[in-house]
Design a protein around this motif. Structure first.
Motif, short mmCIF file in Angstrom:
data_model
loop_
_atom_site.label_atom_id
_atom_site.label_comp_id
_atom_site.label_asym_id
_atom_site.label_seq_id
_atom_site.Cartn_x
_atom_site.Cartn_y
_atom_site.Cartn_z
N LYS A 414 29.15 -77.79 -73.62
CA LYS A 414 30.10 -77.13 -73.39
C LYS A 414 30.17 -75.65 -74.23
O LYS A 414 30.47 -74.29 -73.68
CB LYS A 414 31.87 -77.34 -74.31
N THR A 426 28.77 -78.53 -78.83
CA THR A 426 29.12 -79.40 -78.48
C THR A 426 28.96 -80.22 -76.84
O THR A 426 29.19 -79.02 -76.24
CB THR A 426 30.73 -78.35 -78.41
N GLU A 428 29.97 -82.50 -73.85
CA GLU A 428 31.28 -83.40 -73.02
C GLU A 428 30.05 -83.52 -72.56
O GLU A 428 29.33 -83.35 -71.40
CB GLU A 428 31.71 -82.15 -72.41
N THR A 497 34.28 -84.91 -75.72
CA THR A 497 33.65 -84.13 -76.29
C THR A 497 33.00 -84.81 -77.25
O THR A 497 33.80 -85.28 -78.57
CB THR A 497 34.04 -82.28 -76.72
#
Length: 925
Positions: A414, A426, A428, A497
């Protein structure tokens, strides 16, 4: 230097004095102005009257120009004291005719200065002038000028000012005396109030009060101040009272909070103990049930009995999954769930999850696909088990609530910290489906414990409502968020996430040189799109051909084809008809175990094989082989891994098994015997300790919860005995119920490993293989197994006089003879075969894909048993050959060819099934 502040008394005195003197000054000024005006008017009238009289008297001497007579006449002016000067000027002459008086030296300019005879002029010059004509016979012959003294005006004004000053002084004195008298009435109460305020400020004594006065305004001020003091005093009393009781109140409330905290901790402990006890009590009978069901399902049984065993095993596994969900939820709620932080490959997790659910999705005719975004790091830091658990739960729900369409599992990065993307990123993960969807008003509570969209969902699809609650807790533990986007009737997209650390960047993508085009013609509505996305990322322009669509024009300009076997059968006709101008690279996309691509590869129609489910790694590797022009051809039919699989068979080592449950002891004894191990049983920890002290064992299986002495105490006692007697430590494996908060107790007690109950034979063998040597001869775990392999062909009934077609009529007749109720047993058996043989064939194909020969033998044996039991002898013979080859360590290529033959027999049996079922349905009628 600051200006000194005036007191109220001085201000009042000043105000009265200024008022009095101001009034006197105004009155005096008015009187002076009035007196000046009156004096000026009277003096002018007097002068003009006198001038006219003298002008008449001297008119004759002046006409005759007789100065003596004129002067004699004018001397009478001396009787008027204020007139000081008189003068006669002839008309037309510049010299004075006669003049008389003390002001003879006054010039004409001086006379003109006072010609107007104003009051102010009379006051300042102290004189006034009047000029009149001397007329004789109607003709002006001269002019007479009189000059009078007005000194009396200034004397009179001076007297007025003196009188005003005397009056002002007298009035001012009287006013000051009156002001002093009045200010005592006003200022004394105010000063008294100010003194009270000062005393309260200095002493802090709010019991003091100001004295009341008669004056209404001052009295109101005093009353307001006293009321304020009353309120302050009441507040102070309340504060003092509260302060005196505060310590006691705090102590009381602290005791209440301590008691509430202890009660909450006791309740939480009771809940944990209850779950631990419940888990152990439920798992103990389940251990016997599932282990026995596992043994039964692998034994030689009639189809009906085998079905019963499979139902028991599946129901038990479902119950076990519910128990595990409850225990996981309890651990999370108690804050005892620990997450690992190791190297993880996100793409591998997606491939594992999709492979796990592939057969289930295929059984529902749902297209299950995975997509790994090109920006996804190759390696991250995380807990692979928990990530897989969340994804598996989401995929399981998606398949449960989807009747048709597709399910797509995806991962992407992400965002990454721009400052240092190596330290934080991060990711997802998402699962999208085309299922029933979730209403907007139900989405907020979907992640709560024991919550589902509605009761209809629970009744229709089942479930405890714990799965998503556990997912939410796990995701929050990974410093992430979970959510969904859904529309009823359109499907859902669940996503979560997680914060992680990038250990290896995304793998480089090889790009096509020049313009490349591809045709994608595979089944499903998700897998073709995912494959097309991978092609675009490599610089290849894809064209997806719908099922039954016209692909001819696209083949003519394509560089590669990714298609299912059905497509290539049509493609062969296209080539034979000469419609293709040139031959692109041809890749067959199929499932493992599907024999249709074999003939296509051998005939040269297909140049390589890409196995489903599609993974990013396999697709990119295939694209690379196309770019390098090194397609595998027939080599794609064989697995490169030809090493012999190690069987879970042991050399008769001696194992001590301690368990307080007779059922569990029987299960353990049977399971260990099937693994070719010698078993000694103990009913509790004391017996296990005594036996371990009397003789040496190769391994100990120790139940953790037993009466008299539990497994932990027994293990510590055994370790102490070994240390004292210098005996080599024996491996001790804990049999644990995996209770929340106690999973590390076995390690602290000195155990080497643990096995969660209920366990399967494979799980037990895998744990024992870490500490015991296996038998390399490949002998079966029981004597019947070896004999079964040697005589496998004899188990398959050969065609006799009463047998005809694919299914042996004699076998079906024997089934009909076992019928004890109104159920058409042969038809029921054939339909069960139709239902479960597909799963058996898929398991065999999956085992072949993994190259696990032990699993291949087991899968072939299971399919052989269900085939023989309904008389499908040709399929049974093929499965028996596969089982024999797998157990004897045949190479992978040989197993692939045998599986191809079995697949042909499988399709032949299923083509004959409808006619055979109709025959027995008619005979029953």
């Amino acid at each position: 230097m600051s200006k000194r502040k005036q007191t109220l008394r001085s201000r009042l005195t000043t105000l009265v004095t200024v008022a009095i003197f101001g009034a006197v000054a105004i009155a005096t000024a008015s009187s002076v102005m009035r007196e000046m005006s009156q004096f000026g008017a009277g003096k002018r009238a007097e002068l003009y009257a006198s001038a006219n009289i003298f002008a008449t008297a001297i008119s004759e001497p002046v006409y005759e120009k007789d100065k003596t007579a004129t002067l004699n006449a004018l001397r009478a002016i001396s009787y008027i004291p204020s007139i000081e000067y008189v003068r006669v000027d002839l008309t037309g002459q510049s010299t004075t005719f006669v003049e008389l008086g003390s002001a003879t030296a006054v010039s004409n300019d001086g006379l003109r200065l006072f010609a107007e005879n104003t009051a102010l002029g009379m006051l300042t010059s102290r004189s006034a002038t009047a000029t009149v004509p001397i007329i004789r016979g109607g003709e002006t012959i001269a002019r007479l000028t009189l000059h009078a003294n007005t000194k009396s005006l200034s004397d009179r004004i001076g007297q007025l000012l003196y009188d005003a000053f005397v009056v002002a002084v007298f009035a001012g004195g009287i006013g000051v005396l009156i002001a002093l008298k009045m200010q005592r009435t006003i200022t004394d109460p105010i000063l008294s109030l100010a003194r009270v305020m000062g005393r309260v400020r200095e002493s802090g004594d709010f019991s003091v009060r100001a004295k009341k006065v008669e004056d209404e305004e001052i009295a109101q001020l005093v009353d307001t101040f006293n009321t304020m003091l009353d309120h302050i005093q009441e507040r102070d009393i309340a504060l003092q009272t509260h302060q005196r009781t505060l310590e006691k109140t705090v102590e009381t409330r602290t005791a209440e909070m301590r008691k509430a905290k202890e009660s909450a901790e006791a309740a939480n402990m009771a809940k944990s103990d209850f779950l631990a006890t419940m888990s152990h009590e439920i798992r103990t009978p389940m251990n016997g049930m599932l282990a026995m069901a596992d043994l039964l399902s692998k034994a030689k049984l009639a189809p009906r009995h085998k079905r019963y065993a499979e139902v028991i095993a599946k129901s038990g596994q479902s119950l076990l999954a519910i128990i595990n969900d409850i225990l996981d939820f309890s651990k999370i709620e108690a804050g005892r769930l620990e997450l690992e932080s190791i190297a993880v490959r996100p793409a591998d997790i997606l491939d594992d999850v999709v492979s796990l659910f592939w057969e289930r999705a295929a059984a529902k005719n749902i297209d299950l696909a995975a997509y790994v975004s090109p920006n996804t790091p190759e390696v991250i830091e995380g807990d692979p088990v928990r990530i897989s658990q969340v994804l598996s739960n989401l995929v399981n729900n998606a398949l449960k609530f989807t009747e048709e369409g597709h399910v797509v599992v995806a991962v992407s990065m992400k965002d990454a910290r721009q400052s240092n993307p190596q330290t934080s990123c991060t990711l997802e993960f998402s699962v999208s489906d085309t299922g029933v969807g979730i209403a907007k008003d139900k989405q907020a509570a979907i992640f709560e414990a024991f919550s589902q969209a509605d009761q209809t969902t629970t009744r229709r699809f089942g479930g405890t409502g714990l799965g998503l609650a556990i997912c939410r807790k796990l995701v929050e533990g990974m410093k992430g968020e979970i959510g969904l986007v859904s529309k009823p009737g359109k499907g859902s997209r669940f996503f979560f996430t997680m914060q992680s650390r990038q250990l290896a960047p995304p793998p480089a993508i090889r790009k096509a040189e020049g313009e490349k085009r591809a045709v994608v013609a595979i089944d499903g509505d998700a897998a073709p799109k995912m494959l097309a996305r991978y092609l675009r990322e490599s610089g290849v322009i894809p064209h997806v051909v719908e099922k039954g669509g016209d692909f001819g024009p696209h083949i003519a300009c394509s560089d590669m084809i990714f298609a299912s076997p059905e497509f290539y059968h049509v493609y062969q006709q296209t080539i034979s008809e000469g419609k293709a101008q040139w031959i692109p690279a041809r890749i067959c996309v199929c499932e493992l175990g599907d024999t249709a691509p074999d003939s296509l590869v051998e005939s040269g129609v297909v140049e390589d094989i890409l196995l489903a489910p599609l993974s990013r790694k396999d697709v990119m590797a295939q694209i690379g082989r196309i770019f390098d022009d090194r397609l595998r051809g027939k080599a794609a039919l064989a697995n490169t891994d030809t090493s012999n699989a190690t069987h879970m068979l042991f050399k008769g080592q001696h194992v001590l098994a301690a368990d307080d449950s007779a059922v569990n002891r029987e299960v353990v004894q049977e399971a260990l015997s099937r693994l070719n191990l010698k078993v000694t049983l103990a009913g509790n920890g004391k017996e296990a300790l005594a036996l371990a002290q009397q003789q040496e064992f190769d391994l100990v299986l120790m139940d953790c919860s037993m009466p008299e002495m539990d497994g932990f105490e027994a293990t510590m006692a055994i370790r102490a005995f070994e240390n004292h007697s210098s005996r080599i430590p024996v491996p001790i494996v804990a049999l644990t119920a995996h209770v929340a908060g106690k999973e590390d107790a076995w390690r602290e007690a000195g155990m080497d490993d643990y096995l969660t109950k209920p366990f399967t034979l494979d799980a037990l063998g895998a744990v024992l293989a870490r500490y015991l040597d296996q038998d390399d001869t490949g002998a079966d775990v029981n004597n019947n197994g070896a004999e079964e392999r040697r005589n496998a062909p004899s188990e398959v009934p050969h065609e006799r006089d009463g047998a005809a077609g694919v299914f042996d009529e004699n076998v079906l007749a024997q089934i009909a003879m076992m019928q004890t109720s109104g159920v058409n047993l042969p038809v029921r058996a054939l339909k069960l075969f139709e239902e479960h043989s597909r799963d058996g064939m898929r398991r065999l194909a999956d085992s072949l894909k993994r190259g696990d020969k032990d699993d291949i033998a087991k899968s072939a044996h299971a399919l052989k048993s269900m085939s023989v039991n309904v008389g499908a002898r040709l399929l049974g013979e093929s499965c028996a050959a596969i089982e024999q080859a797998a157990r004897t360590g045949a190479p992978q290529s040989e197993l692939t060819l045998l599986c191809k033959k079995a697949a042909d027999q499988f399709r032949e049996a299923h083509r004959a099934l409808p006619d055979t079922v109709r025959i027995y349905e008619k005979s029953a009628a």
